[in-house]
Design a protein around this motif. Structure first.
Motif, PDB file in Angstrom:
ATOM      1  N   GLY A  34       0.787  -1.228   0.000  1.00 25.96           N
ATOM      2  CA  GLY A  34       0.000   0.000   0.000  1.00 25.96           C
ATOM      3  C   GLY A  34       0.820   1.279   0.000  1.00 25.96           C
ATOM      4  O   GLY A  34       0.266   2.375   0.132  1.00 25.96           O
ATOM      5  N   SER A  35       2.137   1.169  -0.141  1.00 23.02           N
ATOM      6  CA  SER A  35       3.015   2.337  -0.072  1.00 23.02           C
ATOM      7  C   SER A  35       3.224   2.948  -1.451  1.00 23.02           C
ATOM      8  O   SER A  35       3.755   2.297  -2.354  1.00 23.02           O
ATOM      9  CB  SER A  35       4.365   1.944   0.531  1.00 23.02           C
ATOM     10  N   ALA A  36       2.847   4.213  -1.602  1.00 23.16           N
ATOM     11  CA  ALA A  36       3.071   4.913  -2.865  1.00 23.16           C
ATOM     12  C   ALA A  36       4.564   5.111  -3.110  1.00 23.16           C
ATOM     13  O   ALA A  36       5.056   4.919  -4.226  1.00 23.16           O
ATOM     14  CB  ALA A  36       2.361   6.263  -2.848  1.00 23.16           C
ATOM     15  N   GLY A  37       5.302   5.482  -2.065  1.00 24.91           N
ATOM     16  CA  GLY A  37       6.730   5.743  -2.208  1.00 24.91           C
ATOM     17  C   GLY A  37       7.501   4.534  -2.690  1.00 24.91           C
ATOM     18  O   GLY A  37       8.282   4.610  -3.650  1.00 24.91           O
ATOM     19  N   LEU A  38       7.286   3.395  -2.046  1.00 22.80           N
ATOM     20  CA  LEU A  38       8.020   2.182  -2.414  1.00 22.80           C
ATOM     21  C   LEU A  38       7.578   1.645  -3.773  1.00 22.80           C
ATOM     22  O   LEU A  38       8.399   1.153  -4.544  1.00 22.80           O
ATOM     23  CB  LEU A  38       7.830   1.120  -1.337  1.00 22.80           C
ATOM     24  N   THR A  39       6.277   1.747  -4.048  1.00 18.75           N
ATOM     25  CA  THR A  39       5.791   1.308  -5.354  1.00 18.75           C
ATOM     26  C   THR A  39       6.411   2.146  -6.456  1.00 18.75           C
ATOM     27  O   THR A  39       6.874   1.614  -7.474  1.00 18.75           O
ATOM     28  CB  THR A  39       4.256   1.393  -5.421  1.00 18.75           C
ATOM     29  N   HIS A  40       6.452   3.445  -6.278  1.00 17.50           N
ATOM     30  CA  HIS A  40       7.043   4.320  -7.287  1.00 17.50           C
ATOM     31  C   HIS A  40       8.551   4.103  -7.402  1.00 17.50           C
ATOM     32  O   HIS A  40       9.116   4.265  -8.492  1.00 17.50           O
ATOM     33  CB  HIS A  40       6.727   5.781  -6.982  1.00 17.50           C
ATOM     34  N   PHE A  41       9.186   3.754  -6.299  1.00 17.80           N
ATOM     35  CA  PHE A  41      10.625   3.450  -6.346  1.00 17.80           C
ATOM     36  C   PHE A  41      10.868   2.271  -7.283  1.00 17.80           C
ATOM     37  O   PHE A  41      11.768   2.309  -8.126  1.00 17.80           O
ATOM     38  CB  PHE A  41      11.131   3.120  -4.944  1.00 17.80           C
ATOM     39  N   MET A  42      10.057   1.236  -7.154  1.00 14.12           N
ATOM     40  CA  MET A  42      10.218   0.056  -8.008  1.00 14.12           C
ATOM     41  C   MET A  42       9.759   0.331  -9.441  1.00 14.12           C
ATOM     42  O   MET A  42      10.346  -0.181 -10.394  1.00 14.12           O
ATOM     43  CB  MET A  42       9.438  -1.122  -7.414  1.00 14.12           C
ATOM     44  N   THR A  43       8.724   1.152  -9.593  1.00 10.65           N
ATOM     45  CA  THR A  43       8.269   1.508 -10.935  1.00 10.65           C
ATOM     46  C   THR A  43       9.344   2.302 -11.668  1.00 10.65           C
ATOM     47  O   THR A  43       9.564   2.107 -12.870  1.00 10.65           O
ATOM     48  CB  THR A  43       6.970   2.335 -10.865  1.00 10.65           C
ATOM     49  N   ALA A  44      10.032   3.178 -10.944  1.00  9.62           N
ATOM     50  CA  ALA A  44      11.122   3.949 -11.542  1.00  9.62           C
ATOM     51  C   ALA A  44      12.251   3.035 -11.998  1.00  9.62           C
ATOM     52  O   ALA A  44      12.876   3.264 -13.046  1.00  9.62           O
ATOM     53  CB  ALA A  44      11.644   4.985 -10.548  1.00  9.62           C
ATOM     54  N   LEU A  45      12.517   1.989 -11.230  1.00  9.46           N
ATOM     55  CA  LEU A  45      13.506   0.995 -11.659  1.00  9.46           C
ATOM     56  C   LEU A  45      13.024   0.267 -12.911  1.00  9.46           C
ATOM     57  O   LEU A  45      13.781   0.080 -13.867  1.00  9.46           O
ATOM     58  CB  LEU A  45      13.748  -0.024 -10.544  1.00  9.46           C
ATOM     59  N   SER A  46      11.760  -0.117 -12.901  1.00  8.98           N
ATOM     60  CA  SER A  46      11.200  -0.855 -14.025  1.00  8.98           C
ATOM     61  C   SER A  46      11.250  -0.030 -15.310  1.00  8.98           C
ATOM     62  O   SER A  46      11.432  -0.585 -16.398  1.00  8.98           O
ATOM     63  CB  SER A  46       9.754  -1.263 -13.729  1.00  8.98           C
ATOM     64  N   ALA A  47      11.113   1.283 -15.197  1.00 12.97           N
ATOM     65  CA  ALA A  47      11.162   2.148 -16.370  1.00 12.97           C
ATOM     66  C   ALA A  47      12.532   2.128 -17.040  1.00 12.97           C
ATOM     67  O   ALA A  47      12.652   2.436 -18.233  1.00 12.97           O
ATOM     68  CB  ALA A  47      10.795   3.584 -15.983  1.00 12.97           C
ATOM     69  N   LEU A  48      13.563   1.752 -16.285  1.00 13.56           N
ATOM     70  CA  LEU A  48      14.921   1.702 -16.837  1.00 13.56           C
ATOM     71  C   LEU A  48      15.173   0.438 -17.645  1.00 13.56           C
ATOM     72  O   LEU A  48      16.083   0.401 -18.486  1.00 13.56           O
ATOM     73  CB  LEU A  48      15.956   1.760 -15.702  1.00 13.56           C
ATOM     74  N   PHE A  49      14.393  -0.603 -17.406  1.00 12.57           N
ATOM     75  CA  PHE A  49      14.735  -1.922 -17.943  1.00 12.57           C
ATOM     76  C   PHE A  49      14.519  -2.112 -19.447  1.00 12.57           C
ATOM     77  O   PHE A  49      15.389  -2.700 -20.106  1.00 12.57           O
ATOM     78  CB  PHE A  49      14.009  -3.013 -17.166  1.00 12.57           C
ATOM     79  N   PRO A  50      13.403  -1.695 -20.037  1.00  9.84           N
ATOM     80  CA  PRO A  50      13.226  -2.010 -21.463  1.00  9.84           C
ATOM     81  C   PRO A  50      14.385  -1.535 -22.345  1.00  9.84           C
ATOM     82  O   PRO A  50      14.966  -2.334 -23.088  1.00  9.84           O
ATOM     83  CB  PRO A  50      11.909  -1.305 -21.804  1.00  9.84           C
TER      84      PRO A  50
END
Length: 293
Positions: A34-50
């Motif tokens: 339920g954490s916006a901060g941690l979810t966005h942290f991982m989403t920001a990492l995911s944006a780097l991968f493709p």
């Protein structure tokens, strides 16, 4: 297991290519406890991968038929499996990024910016080292070698850090990240072996791989952090509470996943370093059993 898995090992490599098919439709907006901060942290990492993993694939493909490794049948099999795994990682992270986009988080824009940063950085770094006789191919493979060490180290920490595991509460997302982490460690030595075979172990190769790691880590920190701040700001959740949660689970000395990477990251600077010096065999066996892989 929240994905259909088709395992292929036709290449005869030491690790398989698992063709995953995650369904992200039911992933909640804030899937990390339920954490916006941690979810966005991982989403920001995911944006780097493709785009990042496309660089990995392209850089290894560019030299795979170099005379030094063209007839190395075992390494050629590893390269084929490496490309297969990285292609699947790209596919699944694109799928997750699309799922995040549906909640109004503009991950597609972050992906595009990642591509611009990668292309700008690789060309700029090549200009700097060109006077030393280093080609664009050498720069790209060096960057891949350094970044593969980063991703493998981050991955092993993810598989070891119980603080992070406890808050990865969505089964689809946790399985996706654990699967990715396993495979990053399975193929962690491939780009490095290609690099050493093609460019050797001399002073030039050593200096280039070390400087590339420092350059890449600074760039990743700046880009990923800016992505996190942008996602939080656009979500109207840029506040001390969310930033404090990110610090606690990413950067704090006691349980931070990033700070936990320190020792393994520094091992890269040893003159005789090899990725397999960092033994993750039993760790991977444990997690493959957990995930039914």
């Amino acid at each position: 297991m929240n994905a259909k898995v088709n395992i292929s090992n036709r290449a005869g490599a030491s690790f398989p290519v698992r063709r995953m098919n995650f369904n992200f439709d039911s992933v909640p907006e804030y899937w990390m406890d339920g954490s916006a901060g941690l979810t966005h942290f991982m989403t920001a990492l995911s944006a780097l991968f493709p785009d990042g993993e496309q660089l990995f694939i392209d850089s290894v493909r560019a030299v795979r038929y170099h005379p030094a490794i063209k007839e190395n049948e075992a390494l050629q099999k590893e390269i084929s499996a490496f490309i297969g795994q990285e292609a699947m990682h790209t596919h699944e992270h694109v799928g997750f990024n699309v799922a995040a986009q549906k909640y109004g988080h503009d991950v597609k824009k972050l992906e595009r910016q990642t591509g611009v940063v990668i292309q700008t950085a690789r060309k700029a770094f090549a200009k700097v080292v060109k006077p030393f006789g280093m080609t664009q191919e050498m720069v790209d493979l060096t960057a891949t070698t350094a970044l593969e060490h980063f991703t493998a180290t981050l991955a092993s920490q993810l598989l070891m850090n119980q603080h992070i595991q406890k808050i990865m509460t969505d089964p689809t997302m946790s399985t996706m990240w654990y699967w990715h982490a396993i495979e990053e460690n399975e193929h962690k030595a491939v780009a490095y072996d290609v690099y050493e075979a093609v460019f050797g172990k001399g002073v030039k190769a050593y200096a280039l791989r070390n400087s590339a790691l420092v350059f890449a880590m600074v760039l990743i920190f700046l880009v990923q952090s800016s992505f996190v701040l942008r996602l939080l700001k656009d979500d109207k959740k840029l506040n001390l509470k969310e930033l404090g949660t990110i610090y606690s689970y990413a950067y704090s000395p006691s349980k931070g996943i990033i700070t936990g990477m320190g020792k393994e990251m520094l091992a890269y600077f040893k003159p005789r370093f090899h990725p397999n010096d960092l033994d993750t065999v039993s760790l991977l066996e444990t997690w493959k059993a957990k995930l039914g892989l």
